[in-house]
Design a protein around this motif. Sequence first.
Motif, PDB file in Angstrom:
ATOM      1  N   ASN A  66      46.765  46.796  37.517  1.00 46.82           N
ATOM      2  CA  ASN A  66      45.628  45.956  37.106  1.00 46.82           C
ATOM      3  C   ASN A  66      45.703  45.414  35.695  1.00 46.82           C
ATOM      4  O   ASN A  66      44.802  44.702  35.267  1.00 46.82           O
ATOM      5  N   ASN A  81      38.939  41.342  33.401  1.00 47.28           N
ATOM      6  CA  ASN A  81      38.354  41.468  34.740  1.00 47.28           C
ATOM      7  C   ASN A  81      37.603  42.801  34.851  1.00 47.28           C
ATOM      8  O   ASN A  81      38.189  43.869  34.716  1.00 47.28           O
ATOM      9  N   SER A  84      38.986  45.364  37.458  1.00 51.18           N
ATOM     10  CA  SER A  84      40.257  45.940  37.023  1.00 51.18           C
ATOM     11  C   SER A  84      40.003  46.997  35.962  1.00 51.18           C
ATOM     12  O   SER A  84      40.590  48.078  35.965  1.00 51.18           O
ATOM     13  N   SER A 417      49.547  40.558  42.130  1.00 50.37           N
ATOM     14  CA  SER A 417      48.474  39.738  41.563  1.00 50.37           C
ATOM     15  C   SER A 417      47.124  40.434  41.519  1.00 50.37           C
ATOM     16  O   SER A 417      46.104  39.856  41.885  1.00 50.37           O
ATOM     17  N   MET A 418      47.108  41.680  41.101  1.00 50.41           N
ATOM     18  CA  MET A 418      45.812  42.335  40.893  1.00 50.41           C
ATOM     19  C   MET A 418      45.287  42.053  39.498  1.00 50.41           C
ATOM     20  O   MET A 418      44.117  42.271  39.204  1.00 50.41           O
ATOM     21  N   LYS A 422      48.652  35.095  38.724  1.00 48.28           N
ATOM     22  CA  LYS A 422      48.778  34.768  40.145  1.00 48.28           C
ATOM     23  C   LYS A 422      49.140  33.310  40.343  1.00 48.28           C
ATOM     24  O   LYS A 422      48.981  32.492  39.438  1.00 48.28           O
TER      25      LYS A 422
ATOM     26  N   ILE B  28      43.709  41.836  46.731  1.00 48.09           N
ATOM     27  CA  ILE B  28      42.724  41.552  45.682  1.00 48.09           C
ATOM     28  C   ILE B  28      41.478  42.434  45.774  1.00 48.09           C
ATOM     29  O   ILE B  28      40.780  42.609  44.795  1.00 48.09           O
ATOM     30  N   TYR B  29      41.236  42.984  46.972  1.00 50.69           N
ATOM     31  CA  TYR B  29      40.050  43.841  47.096  1.00 50.69           C
ATOM     32  C   TYR B  29      40.368  45.317  46.880  1.00 50.69           C
ATOM     33  O   TYR B  29      39.503  46.176  47.040  1.00 50.69           O
ATOM     34  N   LYS B  31      40.623  46.630  44.283  1.00 52.16           N
ATOM     35  CA  LYS B  31      40.014  47.058  43.026  1.00 52.16           C
ATOM     36  C   LYS B  31      38.819  47.963  43.230  1.00 52.16           C
ATOM     37  O   LYS B  31      38.298  48.510  42.269  1.00 52.16           O
TER      38      LYS B  31
END
Lengths: 471, 209
Positions: A66, A81, A84, A417-418, A422, B28-29, B31
């Motif tokens: 992250n 973010n 994150s 891409s966390m 991205k 992406i989820y 998190k």
Amino acid sequence: MASPRTLFDKIWDNHVIAPQGEGTYLIYIDLHLIHEVTTPQAFEGLKLAGRKVRRPDATIAVADHNIPTTNRVAGAAGIDNPESKLQVDALERNVKEFGVPYFPITSLDQGIVHIIGPEQGLSQPGMTIVCGDSHTATHGAMGALAFGIGTSEVEHVLATQTLIQSPAKNMLVEVNGGLGAGVSPKDVILAIIAKIGTAGGTGHVFEYAGSTFRDMSMEGRMTVCNMSIEAGARAGLVAPDEKTIAYVMGRPYAPKGAAWEQAVAYWRTLPSDPGAKYDKEAHLDAADIAPHVTWGTNPEQAAPVTGRVPDPAQIEDPLRRAAVERALQYMQLKPNTLLTEVPVQRVFIGSCTNSRIEDLRAAAAIARGRKVAEGVTALVVPGSGHVKHQAEEEGLDRIFLEAGFQWRDAGCSMCMSMNDDKALNGERIASTSNRNFEGRQGKNAKTHLMGPAMAAAAAVTGRISDVRDLA
Amino acid sequence: MEKFTTLTGVAAPLPIVNLDTDKIFPAIYLKTIKRTGLSQWLFQEIRFRPDGSENPDFVLNQAPYRKAKFLIGAENFGCGSSREHAPWALHDFGIRCVVAPSFADIFYNNCFKNGILPIALPKEIVDMLMEDARKGANAVMTVDLESQTISRPDGEKVHFELDAFRKHCLLNGLDDIGLTEQKAADIGAYEQRAQLARPWQFGMTQRGV
Ligand code: SF4
């Protein structure tokens, strides 16, 4: 006399604690690597049950997925973010509460979990190593049995230092001969996956053998083992040899003094016995392996860079044909297109597959004296703080920057891409990472996997290119 | 963990080979720091259109399948990432049983930890069940774990194989960690032997430089 055993058999036998029912065993875990994405729920489970971490001294934590690849000095506070940041904060809180050693974000020791294990000398031959991450097989290059686990299993290992497992089958993956000019370890593993398929190794542990792997550097072996999971294997192993021992020697967490001698004597007993049996075998000739790129949406959908996008009309099996059609639709590629005619808008050099110093050297050799093509955004993300530091000592950062690449701080970055790195607007990417799944590098992002020199070649030409034409 | 004995419900056909866990639950989820409420992101990319509305072509958006308890899948189901978010999201949606010709190892393991029964059957049989699953509201199947059988909509029974230990845990809703803790003496004895054989591994991560 006992029957000959494979490397996997020996490590397995050394770690069985007790049978746990028919075909299932309780096995001991020597090293547990943890990161911020797959552990919050595991720590929460421990807390709810009032359990402790059994072996904090066999556990190590790092945040990698992250974290931003810029402004690292700010630490966790520099993560914009909020979600994150929440995950990284949770990890930092949990490691403190449970007494687990942690490499802070601001430290040079920080990096992608699978880069820093070997780099720090934590990952050693003969160990069982787990991590809540499917690319844990990377550590198999050290001659360790290393595999990915889910979060419930992470909790199980934290609480008991054990796992309930059934033994894997053995599969020999043998490649012999020297690699041609411009052919990298990434091409070897892509060729292997293309040959045996993404499920070819299911239920098996690969042992990579043959002169190609014996002659390969430790870092090259890591690249190969890293992608074992992409062929469905539980793990991939290379027998420890003198190169392995030399690699571990002197690293921060490696045994020292008398313990070193004892460790080396043990490691030398590990390679497979002559005559050991394998349940399955695959054989490739290194001379047949060209630089590879993927054209589809899973890693088996790869071809030599000199090839063309396949034509689904030629595929008989209806499910397979539908899968290829779907892949080409997603990738927006027409059948029979020459791969070297496919333009890219973005290049990512990094990930636990290809972000070690040798990878960066290979990419820099192509970037040197050239310019990133018009309309292409190219990122270089070293695998750890130490890799970054060494690259800067060697002047690689200047080569990349002068050529127009961005030079970032260590982390997973665009592999998944966390963080904020991205692909935008469905860009097409030349990427040195390990998965070309739909949407992994950004919404509608079209990923083409390849080796680091090939990715650099794509950056400077603006299209998929055969690195051998640029060398 | 909840017990798994029998299950009756609608089966949804999902004939996608190499269906990876990124597709089941996008990165992406990841998190989230929770394991509940994850079905909102299940199959995100194929279940919803770019504007966020439901994609009517996707099977789980169609009336009888919204309440599906079974998924009938294709080869190498659940490959890719180890994320347990994939079975968490399936469970949260209501899926309790996945049938496919083959599964990726980690996903297969993760299912058992979350009260989902993954069943591997020969492709010819899965093809039959896939046809059954296309029957919409009539695609009702029953699985009986004790006898290891699936009953098709026409009542015909199909037998499946399963490791005895996993079956025992699911049937009784046993928590793996609790089971392992009963072996504390064995683990302690192993650690003593290991410390003699491989002393350099003890205290390792706390030793540092
Ligand atoms: S670099 Fe990519 S594959 Fe490797 S651990 Fe990070 S996200 Fe996973």
